[in-house]
Design a protein around this motif. Structure first.
Motif, short mmCIF file in Angstrom:
data_model
loop_
_atom_site.label_atom_id
_atom_site.label_comp_id
_atom_site.label_asym_id
_atom_site.label_seq_id
_atom_site.Cartn_x
_atom_site.Cartn_y
_atom_site.Cartn_z
N ASN A 1 0.84 -1.20 0.00
CA ASN A 1 0.00 0.00 0.00
C ASN A 1 0.88 1.25 0.00
O ASN A 1 1.47 1.60 1.01
CB ASN A 1 -0.92 -0.01 1.22
N MET A 2 0.95 1.92 -1.15
CA MET A 2 1.73 3.15 -1.27
C MET A 2 0.83 4.38 -1.32
O MET A 2 1.24 5.45 -1.71
CB MET A 2 2.61 3.09 -2.52
N GLY B 1 1.09 -12.20 -9.05
CA GLY B 1 1.97 -11.07 -8.78
C GLY B 1 1.56 -10.30 -7.55
O GLY B 1 0.57 -10.61 -6.88
N VAL B 2 2.34 -9.29 -7.26
CA VAL B 2 2.09 -8.39 -6.13
C VAL B 2 1.53 -7.08 -6.68
O VAL B 2 2.08 -6.53 -7.64
CB VAL B 2 3.39 -8.13 -5.34
N TYR B 3 0.46 -6.62 -6.08
CA TYR B 3 -0.17 -5.37 -6.50
C TYR B 3 0.40 -4.23 -5.68
O TYR B 3 0.40 -4.28 -4.44
CB TYR B 3 -1.69 -5.48 -6.29
N ALA C 1 -0.24 -0.47 -4.78
CA ALA C 1 -1.32 0.52 -4.87
C ALA C 1 -0.76 1.93 -4.78
O ALA C 1 -0.11 2.29 -3.81
CB ALA C 1 -2.33 0.28 -3.74
N LEU C 2 -1.02 2.72 -5.81
CA LEU C 2 -0.61 4.12 -5.86
C LEU C 2 -1.86 4.99 -5.94
O LEU C 2 -2.90 4.57 -6.42
CB LEU C 2 0.30 4.37 -7.05
N GLN C 3 -1.73 6.23 -5.48
CA GLN C 3 -2.91 7.08 -5.31
C GLN C 3 -3.60 7.44 -6.62
O GLN C 3 -4.81 7.39 -6.73
CB GLN C 3 -2.51 8.35 -4.55
N GLY C 4 -2.84 7.87 -7.66
CA GLY C 4 -3.49 8.40 -8.85
C GLY C 4 -4.08 9.79 -8.57
O GLY C 4 -3.90 10.33 -7.48
N PRO C 5 -4.77 10.39 -9.55
CA PRO C 5 -5.23 9.80 -10.80
C PRO C 5 -4.24 9.90 -11.97
O PRO C 5 -4.59 9.59 -13.09
CB PRO C 5 -6.49 10.61 -11.10
N THR C 6 -3.01 10.34 -11.72
CA THR C 6 -2.04 10.42 -12.82
C THR C 6 -1.46 9.06 -13.12
O THR C 6 -1.48 8.15 -12.29
CB THR C 6 -0.88 11.35 -12.44
N PHE C 7 -0.92 8.91 -14.33
CA PHE C 7 -0.04 7.78 -14.59
C PHE C 7 1.29 8.09 -13.90
O PHE C 7 1.57 9.23 -13.55
CB PHE C 7 0.17 7.59 -16.09
N ALA D 1 10.53 7.48 -13.23
CA ALA D 1 11.23 7.12 -11.99
C ALA D 1 10.34 6.27 -11.09
O ALA D 1 10.80 5.33 -10.44
CB ALA D 1 11.68 8.38 -11.26
N GLU D 2 9.04 6.60 -11.06
CA GLU D 2 8.10 5.81 -10.25
C GLU D 2 7.93 4.41 -10.81
O GLU D 2 7.89 3.42 -10.06
CB GLU D 2 6.75 6.54 -10.16
N TYR D 3 7.84 4.29 -12.14
CA TYR D 3 7.77 2.96 -12.76
C TYR D 3 8.99 2.13 -12.38
O TYR D 3 8.90 0.94 -12.07
CB TYR D 3 7.71 3.07 -14.29
N LYS D 4 10.17 2.78 -12.40
CA LYS D 4 11.41 2.08 -12.06
C LYS D 4 11.37 1.61 -10.61
O LYS D 4 11.76 0.47 -10.29
CB LYS D 4 12.61 3.02 -12.28
N MET D 5 10.87 2.47 -9.72
CA MET D 5 10.74 2.09 -8.31
C MET D 5 9.83 0.88 -8.15
O MET D 5 10.14 -0.08 -7.43
CB MET D 5 10.19 3.26 -7.50
N VAL D 6 8.68 0.90 -8.83
CA VAL D 6 7.72 -0.20 -8.75
C VAL D 6 8.36 -1.49 -9.25
O VAL D 6 8.22 -2.55 -8.62
CB VAL D 6 6.45 0.13 -9.57
N LYS D 7 9.06 -1.39 -10.34
CA LYS D 7 9.70 -2.57 -10.94
C LYS D 7 10.73 -3.18 -9.98
O LYS D 7 10.84 -4.39 -9.81
CB LYS D 7 10.35 -2.21 -12.27
N ILE D 8 11.52 -2.30 -9.35
CA ILE D 8 12.54 -2.78 -8.39
C ILE D 8 11.86 -3.46 -7.21
O ILE D 8 12.28 -4.51 -6.76
CB ILE D 8 13.42 -1.61 -7.91
#
Length: 201
Positions: A132-133, A180-182, A184-190, A194-201
């Motif tokens: 939960n992010m 997989g592991v979900y 959760a990010l707040q949104g509503p933006t994509f 850098a955030e994608y990279k963090m999620v992937k790591i």
């Protein structure tokens, strides 16, 4: 909160006299699943006391009560999102109502982006755990023991028994599924790169 939930539960019971076994939350892209339900009762969210109203395109905004095969279900045709401006207590209000109606098993779906390079668009993924992010939590604040304990045991947030059953059914029907592991990010933006990279790591 307890009084509001009980008021909503009483309204639903009086309207339907229906005892669902399963709760189903239909996310984006699965609105058509409602056609597989033999619907006995349908109630618009706007008619239900204390219920929020979905503002997202493609979310119809109705509670459906009926059967799929031999199982009695209560399905949410459209959900409420934190990014729409609701707080987490509003977002999770219908789930509290389901619990008070006697529902013990909940199936939730959504359409989500993935960062696993082995996944393809359209893959079905079973969530086995989550991170939960979001900056909010539905249990923050005063705890009413009638709903449950202050600190909920999260060692198995997703039923291993139900996951095993879903895998078995998918195998029988020759449906490819992922696990997989979900996150959760707040949104509503994509997310940013850098955030994608963090999620992937």
């Amino acid at each position: 909160m307890w009084e509001k939930v009980q008021e909503t539960v009483s309204f639903i019971k009086n309207k339907t006299n229906f005892k669902p076994e399963y709760g189903v939350v239909l996310g984006s892209g699965l609105g058509g699943f409602a056609e597989d339900i033999q619907v006995d009762f349908s109630i618009a969210y706007s008619d239900i006391p204390n219920f929020p109203v979905s503002t997202v395109q493609g979310h119809k905004g109705a509670l459906l009560f009926g059967t799929i095969g031999t199982k009695k279900v209560m399905a949410m045709q459209g959900r409420f999102h934190y990014y729409e401006g609701y707080d987490m207590k509003q977002v999770t209000f219908p789930i509290r109502v389901m619990k008070q109606l006697g529902i013990q098993k909940l199936i939730v779906s959504n359409a989500s982006g993935g960062v696993n390079p082995s996944f393809k668009v359209g893959n079905v993924m079973i969530i086995k755990d989550h991170v939960n992010m979001m900056p909010e939590h539905p249990l923050r604040g005063y705890n009413d023991e009638r709903f449950g304990p202050r600190f909920v045991n999260m060692s198995e947030p997703y039923s291993k028994e139900m996951i095993a059953k879903a895998k078995q059914i998918a195998k029988t029907l020759n449906i490819e599924i992922k696990e997989g592991v979900y996150l959760a990010l707040q949104g509503p933006t994509f997310e940013t790169l850098a955030e994608y990279k963090m999620v992937k790591i």
